[in-house]
Design an enzyme around this catalytic site. Structure first.
Site, PDB file in Angstrom:
ATOM      1  CB  SER A   1      44.287   3.872  68.384  1.00 21.07           C
ATOM      2  OG  SER A   1      43.819   4.365  67.141  1.00 21.07           O
TER       3      SER A   1
ATOM      4  CG  HIS B   1      47.564   1.269  66.520  1.00 22.17           C
ATOM      5  ND1 HIS B   1      48.127   0.052  66.192  1.00 22.17           N
ATOM      6  CD2 HIS B   1      46.400   1.335  65.825  1.00 22.17           C
ATOM      7  CE1 HIS B   1      47.336  -0.593  65.346  1.00 22.17           C
ATOM      8  NE2 HIS B   1      46.273   0.173  65.104  1.00 22.17           N
TER       9      HIS B   1
ATOM     10  CG  ASP C   1      44.030   2.822  63.251  1.00 18.61           C
ATOM     11  OD1 ASP C   1      44.439   1.658  63.080  1.00 18.61           O
ATOM     12  OD2 ASP C   1      43.532   3.225  64.314  1.00 18.61           O
TER      13      ASP C   1
ATOM     14  CG  MET D   1      41.469   3.723  58.161  1.00 13.46           C
ATOM     15  SD  MET D   1      39.895   3.902  59.031  1.00 13.46           S
ATOM     16  CE  MET D   1      40.430   3.731  60.742  1.00 13.46           C
TER      17      MET D   1
ATOM     18  CG  HIS E   1      45.957  -1.406  61.568  1.00 11.60           C
ATOM     19  ND1 HIS E   1      44.807  -1.441  62.330  1.00 11.60           N
ATOM     20  CD2 HIS E   1      45.794  -2.358  60.610  1.00 11.60           C
ATOM     21  CE1 HIS E   1      43.990  -2.377  61.837  1.00 11.60           C
ATOM     22  NE2 HIS E   1      44.560  -2.936  60.801  1.00 11.60           N
TER      23      HIS E   1
ATOM     24  CG  MET F   1      42.713  -0.955  58.579  1.00 11.86           C
ATOM     25  SD  MET F   1      41.595  -0.311  59.845  1.00 11.86           S
ATOM     26  CE  MET F   1      42.688   0.866  60.647  1.00 11.86           C
TER      27      MET F   1
ATOM     28  CG  MET G   1      41.273  -6.207  62.720  1.00 10.34           C
ATOM     29  SD  MET G   1      41.930  -4.675  63.419  1.00 10.34           S
ATOM     30  CE  MET G   1      40.453  -3.660  63.525  1.00 10.34           C
TER      31      MET G   1
ATOM     32  N   GLY H   1      37.743   0.164  60.484  1.00  8.16           N
ATOM     33  CA  GLY H   1      37.205   1.323  59.777  1.00  8.16           C
ATOM     34  C   GLY H   1      36.867   2.497  60.665  1.00  8.16           C
ATOM     35  CG  PHE H   2      34.024   4.072  61.359  1.00  6.66           C
ATOM     36  CD1 PHE H   2      34.017   5.428  61.097  1.00  6.66           C
ATOM     37  CD2 PHE H   2      33.624   3.201  60.352  1.00  6.66           C
ATOM     38  CE1 PHE H   2      33.611   5.915  59.866  1.00  6.66           C
ATOM     39  CE2 PHE H   2      33.213   3.676  59.117  1.00  6.66           C
ATOM     40  CZ  PHE H   2      33.208   5.037  58.868  1.00  6.66           C
ATOM     41  N   GLY H   3      36.737   4.032  64.960  1.00  5.61           N
ATOM     42  CA  GLY H   3      36.997   3.870  66.377  1.00  5.61           C
ATOM     43  C   GLY H   3      35.700   3.887  67.166  1.00  5.61           C
ATOM     44  N   GLY H   4      35.800   3.502  68.436  1.00  7.99           N
ATOM     45  CA  GLY H   4      34.664   3.604  69.337  1.00  7.99           C
ATOM     46  C   GLY H   4      33.639   2.499  69.221  1.00  7.99           C
TER      47      GLY H   4
ATOM     48  CG  ASP I   1      43.065  -2.017  66.536  1.00  2.66           C
ATOM     49  OD1 ASP I   1      42.321  -1.295  67.241  1.00  2.66           O
ATOM     50  OD2 ASP I   1      43.570  -1.625  65.477  1.00  2.66           O
ATOM     51  N   GLY I   2      40.501  -2.908  68.946  1.00  5.24           N
ATOM     52  CA  GLY I   2      39.079  -2.647  68.812  1.00  5.24           C
ATOM     53  C   GLY I   2      38.331  -2.868  70.110  1.00  5.24           C
ATOM     54  N   GLY I   3      37.886  -1.793  70.715  1.00  2.64           N
ATOM     55  CA  GLY I   3      37.112  -1.915  71.941  1.00  2.64           C
ATOM     56  C   GLY I   3      37.919  -2.348  73.147  1.00  2.64           C
TER      57      GLY I   3
ATOM     58  N   GLY J   1      42.146   3.101  72.008  1.00  5.70           N
ATOM     59  CA  GLY J   1      41.929   4.466  71.534  1.00  5.70           C
ATOM     60  C   GLY J   1      41.240   5.312  72.569  1.00  5.70           C
TER      61      GLY J   1
END
Length: 220
Positions: free
Chosen positions: A6, A29, A31, A33, A62, A64, A133, A138-141, A171-173, A193
């Site tokens: 990402s 990837h 994102d 938004m 992606h 959003m 998800m 909405g946010f990375g990390g 996607d996420g973590g 990411g």
């Protein structure tokens, strides 16, 4: 097993360089938004068009955003090879998926952590991928939500019942510490990411994540 780094975690001032750093990945990837569907604003079609001109790997968008029925086909028309929209935001997900495919891209739908998959199982023949998800979009990390693995298994079972080749993306973590459980649950496309761009070598991180996923691949 496909790795899709990402660019949300990349250096936005040097995106061409950051894309070239992941030339061994399967996808980039991106994102998108809009600060409406999610409480963050990133980039839109003009920046995606610029990325498409320089990316060494296919671009996976992606979205959003609100009203993906209107906006999603434009990303496919621009040259994105995969376009994902959120079912929570789509008024007519079947028509949107068909429009994305008609424009030459793979179509996918995403579900947020709090969204059940079962009501959307009938969409499987219309798409090429389902994105589960593993954080709130909405946010990375953010921290990985292991409880979403039950949903990944549910999607994998549904894909098996319906037949056809539908990929399952998480996607996420996603990181070296979490990718194994994602693969075991049935995912085969992994968005990462900071686990890629936060490492000394992004390319080495991609190779490591892919190897971990391969070792823990869900039996077909």
């Amino acid at each position: 097993m496909q790795i899709s780094p990402s660019i949300l975690s990349a250096d936005f001032a040097n995106l061409e360089r950051e894309l070239k750093a992941i030339a061994n990945a399967d996808w980039a990837h991106v994102d998108v938004m809009d600060n409406h569907f999610v409480p963050n604003l990133t980039l839109g079609l003009p920046v995606v068009e610029a990325l498409l001109r320089v990316s060494p790997v296919p671009v996976d968008c992606h979205l959003m955003i609100d009203d993906p029925d209107r906006w999603a086909p434009g990303y496919a028309e621009a040259g994105a090879r995969s376009v994902t929209f959120h079912v929570e935001a789509a008024a007519d997900p079947v028509a949107t998926a068909r429009a994305i495919r008609s424009a030459g891209a793979r179509a996918a739908f995403a579900v947020k952590p709090g969204t059940a998959f079962a009501p959307y199982e009938d969409l499987l023949p219309e798409v090429d991928m389902v994105l589960v998800m593993t954080v709130e979009p909405g946010f990375g990390g953010q921290s990985f939500m292991a409880d979403q693995m039950a949903k990944v298994r549910q999607v994998r079972e549904a894909v098996g019942r319906h037949g056809g080749e539908v990929w399952i993306q998480v996607d996420g973590g996603v990181s070296a510490a979490t990718i194994e459980q994602c693969a075991e649950a049935g995912a085969d496309v992994f968005v990462a990411g900071s686990a890629v761009y936060g490492q000394e070598s992004a390319a080495s991180a991609v190779d490591e994540l892919r190897a971990l996923a391969e070792r823990h691949r869900h039996p077909a």
